[in-house]
Scaffold this motif. Structure first.
Motif, PDB file in Angstrom:
ATOM      1  N   LYS A 298       6.688   8.997   7.572  1.00 58.04           N
ATOM      2  CA  LYS A 298       6.879   7.782   8.369  1.00 58.04           C
ATOM      3  C   LYS A 298       5.734   7.544   9.344  1.00 58.04           C
ATOM      4  O   LYS A 298       5.648   6.467   9.952  1.00 58.04           O
TER       5      LYS A 298
ATOM      6  N   ASP B 190      16.037   4.807   9.327  1.00 60.78           N
ATOM      7  CA  ASP B 190      15.830   3.458   8.811  1.00 60.78           C
ATOM      8  C   ASP B 190      17.139   2.679   8.649  1.00 60.78           C
ATOM      9  O   ASP B 190      18.034   3.090   7.908  1.00 60.78           O
TER      10      ASP B 190
ATOM     11  N   THR C  15      15.205  -1.434   6.156  1.00 60.33           N
ATOM     12  CA  THR C  15      15.980  -0.509   5.338  1.00 60.33           C
ATOM     13  C   THR C  15      15.047   0.491   4.657  1.00 60.33           C
ATOM     14  O   THR C  15      13.854   0.239   4.481  1.00 60.33           O
ATOM     15  N   TYR C  16      15.608   1.618   4.238  1.00 62.73           N
ATOM     16  CA  TYR C  16      14.818   2.708   3.667  1.00 62.73           C
ATOM     17  C   TYR C  16      14.101   2.274   2.387  1.00 62.73           C
ATOM     18  O   TYR C  16      14.709   1.665   1.516  1.00 62.73           O
ATOM     19  N   PRO C  17      12.812   2.585   2.247  1.00 62.23           N
ATOM     20  CA  PRO C  17      11.898   3.127   3.264  1.00 62.23           C
ATOM     21  C   PRO C  17      11.392   2.003   4.164  1.00 62.23           C
ATOM     22  O   PRO C  17      10.919   0.977   3.677  1.00 62.23           O
TER      23      PRO C  17
ATOM     24  N   GLU D 160      18.928  10.166   4.396  1.00 62.20           N
ATOM     25  CA  GLU D 160      19.148   9.224   5.493  1.00 62.20           C
ATOM     26  C   GLU D 160      19.819   7.937   5.037  1.00 62.20           C
ATOM     27  O   GLU D 160      20.582   7.322   5.812  1.00 62.20           O
ATOM     28  N   SER D 161      19.611   7.509   3.802  1.00 63.07           N
ATOM     29  CA  SER D 161      20.294   6.307   3.308  1.00 63.07           C
ATOM     30  C   SER D 161      21.802   6.519   3.276  1.00 63.07           C
ATOM     31  O   SER D 161      22.585   5.624   3.626  1.00 63.07           O
TER      32      SER D 161
END
Length: 408
Positions: free
Chosen positions: A70, A240, A300-302, A383-384
């Motif tokens: 990141k 995220d 949102t991811y990524p 993480e999502s």
């Protein structure tokens, strides 16, 4: 601005369709769509500008999966949220409405504090950012300003429902259910039948004339809530989409309460406190919701951009002020439960670490890492998955909050 333009066209020329701008629901829906489009589409340009200015996130290696990747992602993305909120508000809201004015002040004030924090981190290469005492001072300052405006401004009033014996049936068949507008420090207590609490009553021990000091209690409560919720939003902004998505759920829920509280028919039907002129906040709130959802397009991811403190502090401040303005701040522990849990996880972690260090000579931890979302990252959750599950919890809390309209 468009509201006043079409009001003029309607009154002077009976311009076809101009009267639709008189309806809060129309302007709120238009504000939502416009802010979403600004945030999602024009957000790309702001991201490109931030990249050009090398406004990249500097990352400390905390041993979290995907964290190093990141590094360099543009931050200060809260600018997108702020602009996408304020542009539709200036176009579609009544700018002489005291509640809209308060929310604009909140947005600009907290945005500047967050921007200064991000600026120090990025351009001064100081990872600590703005010193905590100055950040808190800014939050307290906003609380004092908002509390004073809500307490002293003549347009901030409520109407209370009259007893059945005092209600008057008018010639047109309608019944006058509410009494005259008046100043009050009353708020709504969830889950109780007689669900109104007057903050000023806390000063009854002062004896006769205690009411004149009610502003002290009220402003103190406003400061406490603004500081707590803005810090909670700040702590939640760690992976995220988490802060933006969770906040959007809370904001849409607050839009329902603002519209109901400002509509005399629904306030009567649902037996809730009627707050004259507060319905206009719905335009601002849905513009804010659209900005958050549009920001998720990039966050949102990524994530292509992070909101930074520019966004997170602003989000928390706005949510707190909306809840206070519609007298629903006591619902925040439920509605903003995600923020509250994140805050508590840090408090518990710090307290327990210091306590065990003093007692045993070595600090111990309750969580693998705080705030709470990092605890689950340490447990190897993607993480999502963490974000979506927090959103689901947020939706459940939002539904429970709305149910309190009738659950007493």
């Amino acid at each position: 601005m468009l509201y006043y333009l079409f009001e003029y066209l309607e009154s002077q020329f009976s311009f076809p369709g101009a009267s639709v701008f008189q309806f809060i629901t129309f302007r709120a829906a238009a504000a939502f769509i416009l802010s979403l489009l600004i945030s999602a589409i024009n957000g790309k340009r702001i991201i490109a500008f931030l990249q050009k200015q090398q406004v990249g996130e500097s990352v400390r290696d905390l041993g979290l999966a995907g964290q190093i990747q990141k590094a360099g992602t543009p931050t200060m993305g809260g600018i997108i949220i702020i602009l996408a909120t304020l542009i539709p508000v200036f176009l579609l809201a009544k700018l002489d409405n005291i509640y809209v004015i308060i929310l604009i002040i909140t947005t600009v004030w907290m945005g500047l504090i967050g921007f200064l924090d991000d600026y120090i981190k990025v351009f001064k290469k100081d990872k600590a950012g703005l010193k905590g005492k100055f950040k808190v001072l800014g939050q307290v300052g906003l609380g004092i300003i908002v509390g004073s405006m809500l307490y002293f401004h003549e347009d901030v009033t409520i109407k209370e429902q009259l007893p059945a014996a005092q209600q008057i049936v008018q010639e047109n068949g309608r019944t006058t259910v509410f009494g005259p507008a008046h100043k009050s420090t009353k708020t709504t207590v969830p889950f109780l039948k007689d669900n109104e609490l007057d903050y000023t009553k806390a000063l009854r021990f002062l004896g006769e004339g205690y009411e004149q000091y009610g502003w002290i209690v009220f402003i103190f409560i406003v400061v406490f809530i603004v500081t707590g919720i803005s810090n909670g939003a700040n702590l939640t902004d760690g992976i995220d989409g988490l802060a933006a998505g969770s906040s959007a759920i809370m904001v849409v829920t607050l839009a329902v309460f603002a519209w109901v509280s400002g509509n005399i028919v629904f306030a009567d039907y649902l037996d809730v406190m009627y707050i004259p002129n507060s319905g206009e906040m719905t335009v601002f709130i849905l513009a804010f919701a659209g900005a958050l959802i549009g920001f998720l397009w990039h966050n949102t991811y990524p994530a292509q951009v992070f909101m930074g403190d520019t966004g997170s502090l602003t989000i928390g401040g706005i949510i707190a002020v909306i809840a206070i303005a519609i007298r629903k701040e006591l619902l925040l522990p439920i509605l903003a439960g995600v923020f509250v849990i994140e805050n508590l996880s840090v408090i518990i972690q710090v307290f327990w670490f210091k306590y065990t260090k003093n007692k045993f000579g070595a600090g111990r931890r309750v969580f693998r890492m705080a705030p709470l979302h990092h605890h689950y990252q340490k447990l190897s959750f993607h993480e999502s998955k963490i974000v979506v599950r927090f959103w689901i919890i947020g939706i459940l809390l939002a539904v429970l909050t709305i149910v309190t309209l009738k659950l007493r």
